[in-house]
Design an enzyme around this catalytic site. Structure first.
Site, mmCIF file in Angstrom:
data_model
loop_
_atom_site.group_PDB
_atom_site.id
_atom_site.type_symbol
_atom_site.label_atom_id
_atom_site.label_comp_id
_atom_site.label_asym_id
_atom_site.label_seq_id
_atom_site.Cartn_x
_atom_site.Cartn_y
_atom_site.Cartn_z
ATOM 1 N N TYR A 1 129.213 40.427 84.444
ATOM 2 C CA TYR A 1 128.591 39.219 85.190
ATOM 3 C C TYR A 1 127.449 38.809 84.101
ATOM 4 O O TYR A 1 126.824 39.420 83.508
ATOM 5 C CB TYR A 1 127.634 40.115 85.657
ATOM 6 C CG TYR A 1 125.612 39.250 86.314
ATOM 7 C CD1 TYR A 1 126.011 38.519 86.690
ATOM 8 C CD2 TYR A 1 124.817 40.538 86.757
ATOM 9 C CE1 TYR A 1 125.065 37.765 87.214
ATOM 10 C CE2 TYR A 1 123.835 39.745 87.180
ATOM 11 C CZ TYR A 1 123.586 38.937 87.788
ATOM 12 O OH TYR A 1 122.601 38.276 88.323
ATOM 13 N N LYS B 1 130.652 37.355 87.926
ATOM 14 C CA LYS B 1 129.858 36.684 89.011
ATOM 15 C C LYS B 1 129.906 35.647 87.462
ATOM 16 O O LYS B 1 128.740 36.470 86.867
ATOM 17 C CB LYS B 1 129.066 37.044 88.721
ATOM 18 C CG LYS B 1 127.992 36.511 89.843
ATOM 19 C CD LYS B 1 126.876 37.606 90.366
ATOM 20 C CE LYS B 1 125.674 36.542 91.018
ATOM 21 N NZ LYS B 1 124.727 37.807 91.614
#
Length: 217
Positions: free
Chosen positions: A132, A160
């Site tokens: 992330y 992500k």
């Protein structure tokens, strides 16, 4: 793939509201969302203690059927704490762990340090992990080169990327193998991100407009 970055609902007292989360998840699934992320940035994970976080995961797991994915944010300031949080999420039924970059000592977060952190978490995780990158809040980016390298780990599912940097997304797609899923976390850049070749999106905007998010994808 379109995932809702779920907000954590609270009562006026400040306590977690499980009924509201159940109701919201039902509406999102009805709209055709592929899965739900809890305890991400939109979920205000930073404001929840371990017991509250575990309660959110338990409620979400009960509401999300087996055919849809439950993602759980488990990033912590240290590798050991991240491993513990990821283990608890796995025990509570999470399908994937979303692991934010450590960032308190951001100037020390070199590619070597970040690579070691993520490999140590993935080595012992019972569930796949999703890198992330949220540089606007953390000041730490995961380079396309590092992401592609980490993507070779068998338990690193993908990344992500919430930077909103479309050029970075193109670079990630170019460098990464097919098994490394690149997901956009920026609602402002959904269409160019899809044009870049990302595999899906994890969006806060999907919490209020799930039909539009599904249609856009």
């Amino acid at each position: 793939m379109v995932f809702v970055a779920a907000p954590t609902p609270f009562l006026a007292s400040g306590a977690f509201d499980p009924d509201a989360l159940r109701q919201n998840i039902g509406l999102w699934l009805e709209a055709g969302i592929d899965g739900i992320l809890v305890l991400g940035t939109t979920g205000e994970a930073i404001h929840l203690d371990d017991a509250e976080s575990d309660a959110v995961i338990s409620v979400a797991r009960a509401a999300v059927p087996a055919g849809r994915r439950l993602l759980v944010g488990t990033g912590r300031p240290t590798t050991a704490a991240t491993i513990r949080a990821t283990g608890r999420a796995a025990d509570l039924g999470a399908d994937l762990a979303l692991v934010l970059t450590p960032h308190y000592y951001k100037n020390e977060m070199t590619p070597d340090v970040l690579g070691r952190h993520y490999r140590e978490v993935a080595d012992v995780s019972a569930i796949p992990i999703l890198l992330y990158a949220m540089p606007a809040l953390t000041g730490v980016q995961i380079s396309a080169e590092l992401g592609a390298d980490l993507g070779r780990h068998p338990r690193i599912f993908g990344i992500k990327d919430s930077s909103g940097d479309v050029a970075m997304l193109f670079d990630r797609v170019e460098r990464s193998n097919e098994s490394f899923r690149i997901l956009s976390g920026s609602g402002r850049t959904v269409l160019p991100a899809l044009a870049a070749g990302v595999r899906g999106c994890i969006l806060a905007i999907a919490a209020v407009a799930p039909d539009v998010a599904v249609a856009a994808h």
